[in-house]
Design a protein around this motif. Structure first.
Motif, PDB file in Angstrom:
ATOM      1  N   GLN A  35       0.830  -1.199   0.000  1.00  0.00           N
ATOM      2  CA  GLN A  35       0.000   0.000   0.000  1.00  0.00           C
ATOM      3  C   GLN A  35       0.869   1.255   0.000  1.00  0.00           C
ATOM      4  OE1 GLN A  35      -2.445   0.352   3.494  1.00  0.00           O
ATOM      5  NE2 GLN A  35      -3.905   1.754   2.539  1.00  0.00           N
ATOM      6  N   LEU A  36       1.946   1.239   0.785  1.00  0.00           N
ATOM      7  CA  LEU A  36       2.869   2.374   0.813  1.00  0.00           C
ATOM      8  C   LEU A  36       3.516   2.579  -0.548  1.00  0.00           C
ATOM      9  CD1 LEU A  36       4.433   4.588   2.362  1.00  0.00           C
ATOM     10  CD2 LEU A  36       6.110   2.841   2.961  1.00  0.00           C
ATOM     11  N   SER A  37       4.000   1.514  -1.159  1.00  0.00           N
ATOM     12  CA  SER A  37       4.665   1.626  -2.468  1.00  0.00           C
ATOM     13  C   SER A  37       3.720   2.179  -3.524  1.00  0.00           C
ATOM     14  CB  SER A  37       5.201   0.270  -2.909  1.00  0.00           C
ATOM     15  OG  SER A  37       6.217  -0.177  -2.034  1.00  0.00           O
ATOM     16  N   GLU A  38       2.467   1.719  -3.497  1.00  0.00           N
ATOM     17  CA  GLU A  38       1.488   2.205  -4.464  1.00  0.00           C
ATOM     18  C   GLU A  38       1.256   3.704  -4.294  1.00  0.00           C
ATOM     19  OE1 GLU A  38      -2.028  -0.076  -4.013  1.00  0.00           O
ATOM     20  OE2 GLU A  38      -1.202  -1.891  -4.950  1.00  0.00           O
ATOM     21  N   PHE A  39       1.121   4.136  -3.057  1.00  0.00           N
ATOM     22  CA  PHE A  39       0.864   5.557  -2.826  1.00  0.00           C
ATOM     23  C   PHE A  39       2.075   6.394  -3.219  1.00  0.00           C
ATOM     24  CE2 PHE A  39       0.755   9.508  -0.519  1.00  0.00           C
ATOM     25  CZ  PHE A  39      -0.549   9.943  -0.747  1.00  0.00           C
ATOM     26  N   TYR A  96       9.718   0.244   3.624  1.00  0.00           N
ATOM     27  CA  TYR A  96      10.342   1.180   2.690  1.00  0.00           C
ATOM     28  C   TYR A  96       9.602   1.172   1.359  1.00  0.00           C
ATOM     29  CZ  TYR A  96      14.286   1.368   5.893  1.00  0.00           C
ATOM     30  OH  TYR A  96      15.077   1.549   7.001  1.00  0.00           O
ATOM     31  N   ALA A  97       9.616   2.319   0.703  1.00  0.00           N
ATOM     32  CA  ALA A  97       9.096   2.433  -0.655  1.00  0.00           C
ATOM     33  C   ALA A  97       9.982   3.419  -1.409  1.00  0.00           C
ATOM     34  CB  ALA A  97       7.653   2.913  -0.648  1.00  0.00           C
ATOM     35  N   VAL A 153       8.055   8.584  10.185  1.00  0.00           N
ATOM     36  CA  VAL A 153       8.042   8.561   8.726  1.00  0.00           C
ATOM     37  C   VAL A 153       9.136   9.486   8.224  1.00  0.00           C
ATOM     38  CG1 VAL A 153       6.206  10.328   8.677  1.00  0.00           C
ATOM     39  CG2 VAL A 153       6.667   8.955   6.636  1.00  0.00           C
ATOM     40  N   VAL A 154       9.869   9.017   7.214  1.00  0.00           N
ATOM     41  CA  VAL A 154      10.928   9.782   6.574  1.00  0.00           C
ATOM     42  C   VAL A 154      10.633   9.801   5.083  1.00  0.00           C
ATOM     43  CG1 VAL A 154      13.378   9.841   5.979  1.00  0.00           C
ATOM     44  CG2 VAL A 154      12.672   9.173   8.285  1.00  0.00           C
ATOM     45  N   THR A 155      10.726  10.957   4.469  1.00  0.00           N
ATOM     46  CA  THR A 155      10.519  11.033   3.031  1.00  0.00           C
ATOM     47  C   THR A 155      11.536  11.972   2.400  1.00  0.00           C
ATOM     48  OG1 THR A 155       8.919  11.590   1.290  1.00  0.00           O
ATOM     49  CG2 THR A 155       8.672  12.736   3.395  1.00  0.00           C
ATOM     50  N   LEU A 156      12.126  11.512   1.285  1.00  0.00           N
ATOM     51  CA  LEU A 156      13.169  12.233   0.566  1.00  0.00           C
ATOM     52  C   LEU A 156      12.761  12.352  -0.894  1.00  0.00           C
ATOM     53  CD1 LEU A 156      16.227  10.203   1.957  1.00  0.00           C
ATOM     54  CD2 LEU A 156      15.187  12.250   2.957  1.00  0.00           C
ATOM     55  N   SER A 157      13.002  13.513  -1.493  1.00  0.00           N
ATOM     56  CA  SER A 157      12.614  13.733  -2.886  1.00  0.00           C
ATOM     57  C   SER A 157      13.657  14.597  -3.586  1.00  0.00           C
ATOM     58  CB  SER A 157      11.230  14.398  -2.959  1.00  0.00           C
ATOM     59  OG  SER A 157      11.219  15.620  -2.244  1.00  0.00           O
ATOM     60  N   ASN A 158      13.714  14.501  -4.918  1.00  0.00           N
ATOM     61  CA  ASN A 158      14.809  15.183  -5.615  1.00  0.00           C
ATOM     62  C   ASN A 158      14.360  16.119  -6.736  1.00  0.00           C
ATOM     63  OD1 ASN A 158      14.154  13.382  -7.657  1.00  0.00           O
ATOM     64  ND2 ASN A 158      16.172  12.393  -7.753  1.00  0.00           N
ATOM     65  N   VAL A 166       3.678  12.318   4.111  1.00  0.00           N
ATOM     66  CA  VAL A 166       3.620  12.353   5.578  1.00  0.00           C
ATOM     67  C   VAL A 166       2.166  12.367   6.050  1.00  0.00           C
ATOM     68  CG1 VAL A 166       4.118  13.769   7.610  1.00  0.00           C
ATOM     69  CG2 VAL A 166       5.898  13.373   5.904  1.00  0.00           C
ATOM     70  N   ARG A 167       1.341  13.188   5.424  1.00  0.00           N
ATOM     71  CA  ARG A 167      -0.063  13.245   5.826  1.00  0.00           C
ATOM     72  C   ARG A 167      -0.773  11.909   5.576  1.00  0.00           C
ATOM     73  NH1 ARG A 167      -2.126  19.389   4.168  1.00  0.00           N
ATOM     74  NH2 ARG A 167      -1.039  20.429   5.898  1.00  0.00           N
ATOM     75  N   TRP A 168      -0.476  11.293   4.449  1.00  0.00           N
ATOM     76  CA  TRP A 168      -1.075   9.987   4.149  1.00  0.00           C
ATOM     77  C   TRP A 168      -0.647   8.956   5.192  1.00  0.00           C
ATOM     78  CZ3 TRP A 168       1.046   5.208   3.166  1.00  0.00           C
ATOM     79  CH2 TRP A 168       0.183   4.222   2.667  1.00  0.00           C
TER      80      TRP A 168
END
Length: 459
Positions: free
Chosen positions: A3-7, A32-33, A316-321, A334-336
């Protein structure tokens, strides 16, 4: 696919971010996703060990290293910084005598955001940066108010250097990385370039992404924003902050009460998307009745967010480029995650309808040491534009991140001097206007930074 990977895949596609990495700690397990690539020019798949520039998340490491020194009796939080950096010179001599270590760690030093200066890559880079602080404006007396300061954290890094006798980077490795087994966390380019790493991207006027050529800022900025790390290491870091101060092997890194002290309010924040209060190195925010502890970071086209919920043993940790949409991607993930795993709802406040009379007194130009801010009204709504000062761009010998497009803002109910950004790459950012004793608007806070009113803003 989980579910995480899909989102995560759907959100990365929605926001046009080339590469992302997300980690969640929930119910005693790591999830992880990862999706996309490290670079549109030289693509490699992003995985949980891919290195991203963490930006200001670095500040949580600097604060924790200093708290280790506090726990060992080598630093006193309420002591003046000059006890540890005796050659400190500021524009205000009284402030230079009064600023404490805690003032640096909770952004109450009175130092403006920072100075843009490349002091080289040698071991004296941080000392060189601190020597330049005499040129930096002070916006308030020490302890009088909070205002987010990169300069304050770089000065805190110099405290670490002087107390340990090591370079900042060596000290962080000894005090934090090695005890916690953070094997994918670095500062030096030579350490990064031999591993898989992400580059930043920025959106051009034609809607296409290009690689950000200033990959990270200068060594003198390391304490405030120079860490390069993986989502797996960041989730280990979050788990340590949720724990009892011990490393995975059982060795004690921090006393449990010191770790908890970092997550207790030291100064309140008003109308800030950063949080409701600042602890020691952390922003504290109540979301849907639940206390969260976290920090975000931004670099040139790279964005990071780390959020923990201590009462639920969740992170929750999220990284983007890619900028500017990497910020929006991180926020949405994060909200999800909060909603999906904890049933906690995080949403932006609803602004008031546009009112001409209220708008007239806030329209105008504002500025700090690095950026200008303009607020305009078109008769139907308000907009805000933040630009890097032209002289800062002109002096830079490397590409700086592009400016955001003007964004809509709305005043909030309950206090007409508070507002929220409702569109664009800064959507969801909150702030407020300050007034003098006569009631005139003299400043605006955005993202924890103060912009003072000026007669006109250079474009």
């Amino acid at each position: 696919m989980s579910q995480l990977s899909e989102f995560v895949e759907a959100a990365a596609t929605k926001f046009g971010v080339p590469g992302v990495a997300v980690g969640v700690w929930v119910n005693g397990r790591e999830i992880y996703a990862c999706h996309g690539v490290t670079s549109v020019d030289n693509p490699l798949p992003v995985d949980q060990d891919t290195l991203f520039v963490q930006g200001s998340v670095t500040k949580t490491y600097t604060a924790t290293a200093l708290m280790r020194l506090v726990a060992e009796g080598r630093v006193v939080l309420d002591a003046p910084v000059r006890r540890y950096v005796p050659d400190l010179v500021l524009a205000d001599e009284q402030a230079a005598e009064q600023i404490t270590v805690l003032n640096l760690l909770n952004h109450t030093s009175g130092l403006d955001w920072g100075i843009t200066v490349d002091t080289g890559e040698g071991d004296d880079a941080l000392a060189g940066y601190v020597a330049k602080l005499a040129e930096l404006e002070l916006i308030a007396a020490p302890g009088a108010r909070s205002s987010y300061s990169q300069a304050g954290y770089n000065l805190a890094g110099r405290v670490v250097e002087n107390v340990t006798g090591l370079t900042f980077e060596q000290a962080l490795a000894s005090l934090v990385f090695e005890p916690l087994g953070l094997s994918h966390s670095f500062f030096a380019r030579d350490d990064v370039m031999t591993r898989r790493f992400s580059v930043g991207h920025n959106l051009g006027a034609d809607g296409t992404l290009s690689v950000a050529r200033l990959w990270r800022r200068w060594r003198g900025e390391n304490p405030g924003g120079g860490l390069v790390s993986s989502v797996a290491d960041q989730l280990r870091w979050a788990r340590f902050q949720l724990g009892d101060g011990c490393a995975p092997n059982g060795d004690r890194v921090l006393p449990a009460d010191v770790l908890r002290r970092m997550q207790e309010p030291t100064v309140s924040l008003r109308a800030s998307s950063l949080g409701d209060a600042i602890g020691v190195g952390w922003f504290l925010r109540d979301v849907d009745g639940v206390r969260t502890v976290g920090h975000a970071g931004s670099a040139n086209g790279q964005f990071a967010e780390l959020l923990t919920v201590p009462g639920r043993d969740f992170a929750v940790v999220t990284l983007s480029n890619a900028g500017p949409n990497g910020v929006l991607f991180n926020q949405e993930v994060v909200r999800w995650a909060l909603q999906t795993y904890l049933g906690v709802t995080d949403q932006d406040p609803e602004p008031l309808p546009y009112e001409e009379a209220r708008s007239r007194e806030i329209v105008g130009g504002y500025a700090n040491d690095v950026m200008t801010l303009s607020i305009d009204a078109d008769g139907a709504g308000l907009s805000l534009e933040v630009l890097i000062r032209p002289e800062i761009r002109a002096a830079a010998d490397k590409e700086l991140p592009p400016d955001y497009a003007p964004a809509a803002i709305g005043l909030l109910p309950g206090d007409a001097d508070e507002y929220v950004v409702t569109s664009g790459g800064m959507r969801g950012q909150r702030g407020y206007f300050t007034r003098d004793d006569a009631g005139a608007v003299v400043g605006v806070d955005l993202a924890g930074r103060l912009f003072g009113r000026v007669p006109a803003v250079s474009r």
